[in-house]
Scaffold this motif. Structure first.
Motif, short mmCIF file in Angstrom:
data_model
loop_
_atom_site.label_atom_id
_atom_site.label_comp_id
_atom_site.label_asym_id
_atom_site.label_seq_id
_atom_site.Cartn_x
_atom_site.Cartn_y
_atom_site.Cartn_z
N SER A 1 0.81 -1.23 0.00
CA SER A 1 0.00 0.00 0.00
C SER A 1 0.84 1.27 0.00
CB SER A 1 -0.93 0.03 1.22
OG SER A 1 -1.89 -0.99 1.12
N ALA A 2 1.81 1.32 0.89
CA ALA A 2 2.52 2.59 1.06
C ALA A 2 3.46 2.88 -0.12
CB ALA A 2 3.29 2.58 2.38
N THR A 3 4.02 1.83 -0.72
CA THR A 3 4.86 2.05 -1.90
C THR A 3 3.99 2.54 -3.06
OG1 THR A 3 6.06 0.11 -1.16
CG2 THR A 3 6.67 0.98 -3.31
N VAL A 4 2.79 1.98 -3.15
CA VAL A 4 1.85 2.38 -4.19
C VAL A 4 1.37 3.82 -3.96
CG1 VAL A 4 -0.51 1.94 -5.03
CG2 VAL A 4 1.08 0.04 -4.72
N GLY A 5 1.02 4.10 -2.72
CA GLY A 5 0.31 5.37 -2.46
C GLY A 5 1.18 6.59 -2.27
N SER A 6 2.45 6.39 -1.88
CA SER A 6 3.21 7.57 -1.46
C SER A 6 3.85 8.41 -2.57
CB SER A 6 4.26 7.18 -0.41
OG SER A 6 5.13 6.18 -0.91
N PRO A 7 4.35 7.82 -3.67
CA PRO A 7 5.03 8.69 -4.64
C PRO A 7 4.18 9.87 -5.15
CG PRO A 7 5.60 6.42 -5.08
CD PRO A 7 4.50 6.41 -4.06
N PRO A 8 2.90 9.63 -5.50
CA PRO A 8 2.15 10.80 -5.99
C PRO A 8 1.99 11.89 -4.93
CG PRO A 8 0.72 8.85 -5.88
CD PRO A 8 2.12 8.38 -5.65
N ALA A 9 1.90 11.50 -3.66
CA ALA A 9 1.76 12.54 -2.62
C ALA A 9 3.00 13.41 -2.59
CB ALA A 9 1.53 11.89 -1.25
N ILE A 10 4.16 12.78 -2.74
CA ILE A 10 5.42 13.55 -2.67
C ILE A 10 5.57 14.43 -3.90
CG2 ILE A 10 7.93 13.37 -2.47
CD1 ILE A 10 7.43 10.56 -1.14
N VAL A 11 5.31 13.85 -5.08
CA VAL A 11 5.46 14.64 -6.31
C VAL A 11 4.41 15.76 -6.35
CG1 VAL A 11 5.49 14.56 -8.82
CG2 VAL A 11 6.56 12.73 -7.52
N ASN A 12 3.20 15.44 -5.94
CA ASN A 12 2.18 16.51 -5.90
C ASN A 12 2.61 17.63 -4.96
OD1 ASN A 12 0.44 15.39 -7.77
ND2 ASN A 12 -0.83 14.34 -6.25
N ALA A 13 3.26 17.26 -3.85
CA ALA A 13 3.74 18.29 -2.91
C ALA A 13 4.82 19.15 -3.56
CB ALA A 13 4.26 17.63 -1.64
N ILE A 14 5.70 18.50 -4.34
CA ILE A 14 6.78 19.25 -4.98
C ILE A 14 6.21 20.22 -6.02
CG2 ILE A 14 8.83 19.05 -6.47
CD1 ILE A 14 9.33 16.29 -5.03
N ILE A 15 5.26 19.73 -6.81
CA ILE A 15 4.64 20.61 -7.81
C ILE A 15 3.91 21.75 -7.10
CG2 ILE A 15 2.93 20.76 -9.67
CD1 ILE A 15 3.63 17.79 -10.31
N ASP A 16 3.24 21.42 -6.00
CA ASP A 16 2.53 22.45 -5.23
C ASP A 16 3.52 23.51 -4.73
OD1 ASP A 16 0.14 23.49 -3.91
OD2 ASP A 16 1.06 22.80 -2.03
N ALA A 17 4.69 23.04 -4.28
CA ALA A 17 5.70 23.99 -3.78
C ALA A 17 6.19 24.90 -4.90
CB ALA A 17 6.88 23.23 -3.18
N LEU A 18 6.33 24.31 -6.10
CA LEU A 18 6.92 25.06 -7.21
C LEU A 18 5.86 25.81 -8.02
CD1 LEU A 18 9.51 22.42 -8.55
CD2 LEU A 18 9.85 24.21 -6.83
N SER A 19 4.59 25.62 -7.70
CA SER A 19 3.54 26.22 -8.54
C SER A 19 3.61 27.75 -8.62
CB SER A 19 2.16 25.73 -8.13
OG SER A 19 1.90 26.10 -6.81
N PRO A 20 4.05 28.45 -7.56
CA PRO A 20 4.18 29.91 -7.72
C PRO A 20 5.16 30.28 -8.83
CG PRO A 20 4.30 29.33 -5.40
CD PRO A 20 4.34 28.05 -6.17
N GLY B 1 5.18 28.75 -11.65
CA GLY B 1 4.56 28.36 -12.91
C GLY B 1 4.79 26.90 -13.27
N VAL B 2 5.36 26.13 -12.35
CA VAL B 2 5.62 24.72 -12.64
C VAL B 2 4.31 23.93 -12.51
CG1 VAL B 2 6.83 22.65 -11.82
CG2 VAL B 2 8.02 24.85 -11.88
N THR B 3 4.01 23.10 -13.52
CA THR B 3 2.78 22.31 -13.46
C THR B 3 3.05 20.81 -13.51
OG1 THR B 3 2.57 22.44 -15.86
CG2 THR B 3 1.36 24.08 -14.56
N THR B 4 4.28 20.45 -13.86
CA THR B 4 4.59 19.01 -13.88
C THR B 4 6.08 18.80 -13.65
OG1 THR B 4 4.46 16.97 -15.18
CG2 THR B 4 4.93 18.98 -16.40
N ILE B 5 6.40 17.63 -13.17
CA ILE B 5 7.80 17.22 -13.03
C ILE B 5 7.80 15.71 -12.97
CG2 ILE B 5 7.83 17.30 -10.48
CD1 ILE B 5 10.71 18.45 -10.72
N ASP B 6 8.83 15.09 -13.49
CA ASP B 6 8.89 13.64 -13.46
C ASP B 6 9.85 13.15 -12.39
OD1 ASP B 6 7.03 13.00 -15.45
OD2 ASP B 6 8.48 13.39 -17.04
#
Ligand code: MCN
Ligand code: CUN
Length: 796
Positions: free
Chosen positions: A751-770, A772-777
């Motif tokens: 569960s946690a391996t499946v569920g955690s990567p998007p939370a972290i990447v979404n947090a990074i995009i959220d941090a960078l959104s000011p 103008g960043v909308t995606t990162i791989d």
């Protein structure tokens, strides 16, 4: 470590005697593990044992011109050198993969990935075997490699699998789920459509113990004993029998302690077969243990999915549809391990936790000059990729609509009254209360306060991000009528014997790699029979001693084997009733069960405990008709459906504006895996999986250069996280039992391996959104984050 308190045992309610769910029973296996007394494949030393080493290809794509082994054979310590030609003579040069393809055991015609197996040396010791590899002279005619999956279907792409008859391209399969036309219609009517490419790079499970085997073929009685690192000993035995032509009763597979599997040890690797051939050829036992680079370069990778995602919604945030087109890089041989019907695993659960009107996915698998494998690394059969896609898309939609991502999720969750919920791609979700779990995670996080803090920090130019992921998994394959691997239906057996003194042995077909089965399966029996867990021995990992079953992966042990164990215990309990009735000279229907004993209805003082019944069963009393004495039973459990665990994860990151370094400051994980057998083990599984998530989100990748050189072949290059990179996990839980599982439990192992990567990447995009960043791989390395901050495209 912050732990949201477990249910405090309530002695008045008899809780402390309840082996399931309450209290934190220590693991039975820990005394040997923490003292370094585990017994792994490499600890096995047999009399006269030889050592094998594999010569591996230095290039990714090349024709094998010649191979000269004379010098190696001249070395006095070398006992045998085996080449592809030798195997051809035995009909063993190619072996079937778990996906109905074939894979070269040793190269006969062409090298197809860097690190591929070319020759096998058997020598008196490990060093001699290794040294002799350098004495083998191989001439290659180097061919242009195909590295980029996006170019695999170009008309001028080199054809990798020219061994397959009539093959003129690198296409493996096209597979689809959902309704394309219906989905198109929903998209056409939507107010908002957001599209995004989402890449899940190639990563590797990298267990602490690499793969290996000790093969011991007895030429007198023709019996092969194969000690190997395997997550599925019974499936391996049957496949070995089919491939090698050794009668199945003459094959014994032993999987001793396994130092982590994470999907790496599902497949049958050339090394296992080579050790076996080596033992047959030399008449002595042969050990083969790969080193770290061999493990990273040649055994099961994971992911490598390039996903084009599209999400459709109304302007007020009702999600209507989801569509995706996936390019799947399967490497040189299609060797992924998943149920036959599903070449993309369970990727089609990509509609996630949301109630949508339509969905459609298409996956195209291609060959490239890379290592085979696939479906490994706590993936739940590609639910990792599915969850990553949908959770990235939902966040992208939230940004487009300028809505809070938590609010958007809450608005679209499948509601409790909709379960059992048939989703749009063919699954039936068993149970869930998503809003409750989401709200608990927001409460633990202090979500509103975090958003306020973020605003303040942003005003000061700081880059703080909050990311959410809400995932639903599908784990516990079967049922067997829908799911098989190479025709073997996905069910599991269990055998239980209660010995005359009331102590029990339960034999199971799944294989622990660190998940603590010796403890939790004893707890299940204990719950059903009232025998204390410490009096129940769990036997696994030896095909001569355990019933047939498909093994441990896809978090199926608890959903399938756990069900088998509960049912076999109930069968024993039922048998015990008849024996107790005979002992008490009463009728079975006059007896009532309470934990650990049968007693006479209306007269609780008259009864027999399990221990008394066990002794009675082998004693001298006359047993009722049809009851044969021993207190034992066996079952095979074919689950009616998979189980659907889920969770709400919230991640808080800080990004250094000067360097792009990401710090995961907080991580809140609330999981729901139904009935919780051992809260401590569950927590350990979650902690491990969250750490995997940090690894994949921030640092793990197996990359290749344009010549097909593997750039992730050591732990210097393939980074895995340490305690330094992870925060103090904050975990919580809700309990929504599975209605169809005998004890209501769902899987938790991935569960946690499946569920955690998007939370972290979404947090990074959220941090960078000011910015103008909308995606990162992934992996969001400092360099990649910094590039994104500069407004540059992220590198491939
Ligand atoms: N458990 C529980 N209550 C539940 C569900 C599970 O107490 N409701 C317990 C189980 O009894 C078991 C453990 O948690 O002891 C994991 O159970 P389960 O979810 O059934 O998963 P499996 O046992 O089938 O393990 C497989 C899963 C997979 S597929 C990968 S990959 C992975 C994972 O487990 N590999 C691991 N976790 C791992 N943990 C360790 N230490 N090492 C690995 O290689
Ligand atoms: Cu996909 S890794 Mo686990 O299923 O063994």
């Amino acid at each position: 470590m912050t732990i949201v308190e477990e249910h405090t045992p309530n002695p008045a309610a008899g809780d402390e005697h309840r082996p399931i769910g309450y209290g934190r029973l220590q693991r039975k296996e820990d005394p040997r593990f923490v003292r370094g007394k585990g017994h792994y494949v490499d600890d096995i030393v047999l009399p006269g044992m030889l050592h094998g080493a594999i010569l591996r290809a230095p290039v990714a794509h090349a024709r094998l011109v010649s191979i000269d082994t004379t010098q190696a054979l001249a070395n006095p310590k070398v006992v045998a050198v085996i080449t592809g030609k030798d195997l051809e003579g035995l009909g063993l040069a190619w072996a079937p993969t778990l996906s109905y393809d074939v894979q070269a055991v040793l190269v006969t015609d062409k090298v197809r990935f860097q690190g591929q197996e070319v020759a096998f040396v058997v020598a008196e010791d490990r060093y001699a075997a290794r040294d002799a590899l350098e004495l083998i002279d191989v001439e290659y005619e180097v061919l242009p490699p195909l590295v980029d999956a996006r170019k695999a279907l170009d008309p001028d792409a080199p054809v990798i699998r020219d061994d397959l008859e009539g093959r003129t391209d690198n296409h493996i399969f096209d597979w689809e789920a959902g309704d394309a036309a219906e989905t198109d219609a929903v998209f056409a009517s939507a107010d908002v459509v957001v599209s995004q490419e989402v890449v899940y790079p190639r990563v590797h499970p990298a267990p602490m113990e690499t793969c290996g085997a000790v093969a011991d073929f007895d030429p007198i009685d023709g019996k092969l004993t194969l000690y190997e690192t395997s997550q599925a000993p019974h499936a391996h035995r049957t496949i070995f029998a089919m491939v090698a032509g050794i009668p199945e009763q003459k094959i014994r597979i032993v999987s001793p302690d396994i130092g982590g599997g994470f999907g790496n040890k599902v497949g049958i690797y050339p090394g296992y077969i080579l050790a076996t051939v080596g033992s047959i050829v030399t008449g002595r036992p042969v050990k083969w243990m790969e080193d770290r680079s061999e493990n990273l370069m040649s055994t099961s990778f994971a992911r490598d999915y390039i996903m084009q995602g599209e999400i459709a919604a109304t302007k007020d945030g009702k999600i209507l549809g989801l569509r995706t087109n996936v390019l799947a890089d399967h490497g040189a041989f299609n060797a992924t391990a998943q149920p036959t019907k599903y070449p993309a695993g369970f990727f089609h659960i990509f509609t996630g936790s949301y109630d949508l009107q339509a969905a459609y996915c298409k996956v195209t698998g291609v060959y490239t000059n890379k290592a085979p494998g696939g479906v490994a690394y706590a993936c739940s059969f590609r639910v990792t990729e599915a969850v990553y896609l949908v959770e990235r898309m939902v966040d992208a939609l939230a940004r487009r609509l300028d809505m809070d991502p938590a609010e958007l999720r809450l608005k679209n969750f499948i509601r409790p009254e909709q379960f059992p919920y048939p989703n749009k791609t063919g699954w039936e979700y068993d149970s869930g209360d998503y809003e409750k779990t989401m709200r608990l995670s927001m409460e633990i996080a202090g979500y509103d306060e975090l958003r306020r803090e973020q605003e303040e920090r942003r005003a000061r130019g700081e880059l703080m991000g909050i990311g959410i992921s809400f995932f639903t998994e599908t784990v516990g394959a079967g049922p067997r009528k829908h799911m098989d691997i190479l025709g073997l239906g996905m069910a599991d057996g269990a055998e239980l014997r209660v010995h005359p003194t009331g102590k029990a042995v339960v034999r199971i077909s799944v294989q622990s790699q660190g998940q603590g089965h010796e403890t939790t399966f004893a707890q299940i029996v204990s719950e059903e029979l009232g025998i204390p867990p410490e009096d129940i021995q769990v036997v696994h990992g030896d095909t001569d001693q355990t019933p047939f079953g498909l093994g441990t992966y896809g978090s199926r042990s608890t959903p399938v084997s756990g069900g088998a164990v509960a049912l076999v215990a109930r069968k024993v309990r039922e048998k015990a009733k008849f024996i107790a009735a005979a002992m008490l000279e009463t009728r079975p229907e006059d007896l009532e069960w309470e934990k650990g004993r049968w007693f006479v209805k209306g007269d609780p003082s008259v009864g027999k405990t399990m221990a008394e019944i066990a002794l009675g069963a082998v004693g001298t009393i006359e047993l009722p008709e049809g009851i044969d004495g021993n207190l034992d039973a066996e079952v095979t459990y074919d689950p009616p459906n998979l189980t659907f665990p889920y969770g709400a994860y919230i991640c808080v990151v800080d990004v250094d504006p000067g360097t792009g370094v990401v710090k995961v400051r907080r991580f809140i994980a609330v999981d729901d895996c139904g009935t919780r057998i051992n809260p401590m083990i569950i927590e350990g599984q979650v902690h491990g999986g969250l750490t995997d998530g940090v690894g994949m989100a921030l640092m793990e990748i197996i990359e290749f250069d344009e010549d097909g050189n593997n750039l992730g072949g050591s732990f210097m290059d393939y980074l895995i996280p340490t305690a330094m990179e992870v925060p103090n996990w904050e975990t919580g839980y809700t309990v929504t039992p599975s209605p169809h599982h005998p004890i209501g439990a769902k899987g938790i192992g991935e569960s946690a391996t499946v569920g955690s990567p998007p939370a972290i990447v979404n947090a990074i995009i959220d941090a960078l959104s000011p910015l103008g960043v909308t995606t990162i791989d992934m992996p969001c390395t400092p360099a990649r984050v910094w590039e994104a901050m500069q407004g540059r495209a992220t590198p491939p």
